[in-house]
Design an enzyme around this catalytic site. Structure first.
Site, PDB file in Angstrom:
ATOM      1  N   TYR A 269       0.869  -0.820  -0.022  1.00 39.17           N
ATOM      2  CA  TYR A 269       0.474  -0.351  -0.305  1.00 39.17           C
ATOM      3  C   TYR A 269       1.015   1.349   0.053  1.00 39.17           C
ATOM      4  O   TYR A 269       2.055   1.182   0.513  1.00 39.17           O
ATOM      5  CB  TYR A 269      -1.010  -0.128   1.486  1.00 39.17           C
ATOM      6  CG  TYR A 269      -0.332   0.061   2.673  1.00 39.17           C
ATOM      7  CD1 TYR A 269      -0.118   1.520   2.866  1.00 39.17           C
ATOM      8  CD2 TYR A 269       0.865  -0.823   3.599  1.00 39.17           C
ATOM      9  CE1 TYR A 269       0.072   2.269   3.790  1.00 39.17           C
ATOM     10  CE2 TYR A 269       0.929  -0.319   4.664  1.00 39.17           C
ATOM     11  CZ  TYR A 269       0.912   0.598   5.063  1.00 39.17           C
ATOM     12  OH  TYR A 269       1.050   1.417   5.861  1.00 39.17           O
ATOM     13  N   CYS A 270      -0.032   1.808   0.249  1.00 44.72           N
ATOM     14  CA  CYS A 270       1.075   3.232  -0.648  1.00 44.72           C
ATOM     15  C   CYS A 270      -0.033   4.382   0.271  1.00 44.72           C
ATOM     16  O   CYS A 270      -0.984   4.122   0.632  1.00 44.72           O
ATOM     17  CB  CYS A 270       1.601   4.000  -1.974  1.00 44.72           C
ATOM     18  SG  CYS A 270       0.162   4.567  -2.960  1.00 44.72           S
ATOM     19  N   ARG A 271       0.189   5.911  -0.574  1.00 42.65           N
ATOM     20  CA  ARG A 271      -0.924   7.047   0.074  1.00 42.65           C
ATOM     21  C   ARG A 271      -2.220   6.856  -0.686  1.00 42.65           C
ATOM     22  O   ARG A 271      -3.456   6.242  -0.268  1.00 42.65           O
ATOM     23  CB  ARG A 271      -0.907   8.339   0.046  1.00 42.65           C
ATOM     24  CG  ARG A 271      -1.474   9.247   0.087  1.00 42.65           C
ATOM     25  CD  ARG A 271      -0.829  11.189   0.316  1.00 42.65           C
ATOM     26  NE  ARG A 271      -0.195  11.098  -0.887  1.00 42.65           N
ATOM     27  CZ  ARG A 271      -0.788  11.650  -2.425  1.00 42.65           C
ATOM     28  NH1 ARG A 271      -2.522  11.651  -2.426  1.00 42.65           N
ATOM     29  NH2 ARG A 271      -0.543  11.681  -3.545  1.00 42.65           N
TER      30      ARG A 271
ATOM     31  N   GLY B 180      -2.474   4.421  -3.844  1.00 35.19           N
ATOM     32  CA  GLY B 180      -2.960   3.631  -4.258  1.00 35.19           C
ATOM     33  C   GLY B 180      -2.422   3.675  -5.496  1.00 35.19           C
ATOM     34  O   GLY B 180      -1.704   2.417  -6.828  1.00 35.19           O
TER      35      GLY B 180
ATOM     36  N   ILE C 202      -3.890   3.588   1.549  1.00 34.15           N
ATOM     37  CA  ILE C 202      -3.790   4.396   3.171  1.00 34.15           C
ATOM     38  C   ILE C 202      -5.444   5.321   2.997  1.00 34.15           C
ATOM     39  O   ILE C 202      -5.572   5.737   4.518  1.00 34.15           O
ATOM     40  CB  ILE C 202      -2.791   4.460   4.299  1.00 34.15           C
ATOM     41  CG1 ILE C 202      -3.221   4.909   5.347  1.00 34.15           C
ATOM     42  CG2 ILE C 202      -1.884   6.326   3.739  1.00 34.15           C
ATOM     43  CD1 ILE C 202      -1.710   4.341   6.464  1.00 34.15           C
TER      44      ILE C 202
END
Length: 147
Positions: A104-106, A108, A133
């Site tokens: 995951y990242c901020r 996607g 996230i």
């Protein structure tokens, strides 16, 4: 067969070949990884032994992250000045090969790049959390802070 019919047949074949070559492929593993919703990601984390990979920058991770996540940034975005030896491509050997990997990242986008890096490195159980996230917290799931 007359000349006009041959032209129609050839045109049809060219169009058919173009469709077969350029049409998107179906299925949920378009690039060797599986996209999952935050709900599916939560279930995966609750039910299985999963390596949770956060590919954001250290400042983003320190402000908040999903509990149990390992930080290995994929890029130098958001003003980070990490050297290339600190990024995922150089540190891919730190990701276990015998577990499912949830990335995951901020939002996607970086996690898609990271998922492709992992697949290209030979990983087969890679799951990309769509929406990152932001979607995780939007669904009301918990995060922790390193600050």
């Amino acid at each position: 067969m007359n000349k006009q019919n041959l032209v129609y047949l050839a045109s049809f074949l060219v169009i058919l070949i173009a469709i077969l070559i350029f049409a998107p492929r179906g299925g949920d593993r378009p690039s060797g990884f599986t996209n999952v919703s935050v709900e599916e990601a939560k279930e995966l984390l609750d039910e299985e032994d999963v390596f949770l990979l956060d590919v954001r920058t250290p400042p983003e991770f320190n402000s908040f992250h999903i509990e149990g996540a390992t930080l290995i940034p994929v890029t130098n975005s958001s003003g980070s000045s990490l050297s290339s030896d600190k990024l995922l491509e150089a540190r891919v050997d730190e990701v276990p090969e015998n577990k499912k990997i949830l990335v995951y990242c901020r939002s996607g986008h970086r996690s898609i790049s990271a998922s492709k890096i992992l697949v290209n490195a030979g990983y087969s159980q890679v799951y990309n959390m769509e929406g990152g996230i932001n979607a995780w917290t939007g669904a009301g799931y918990p995060v922790v802070s390193s600050e």
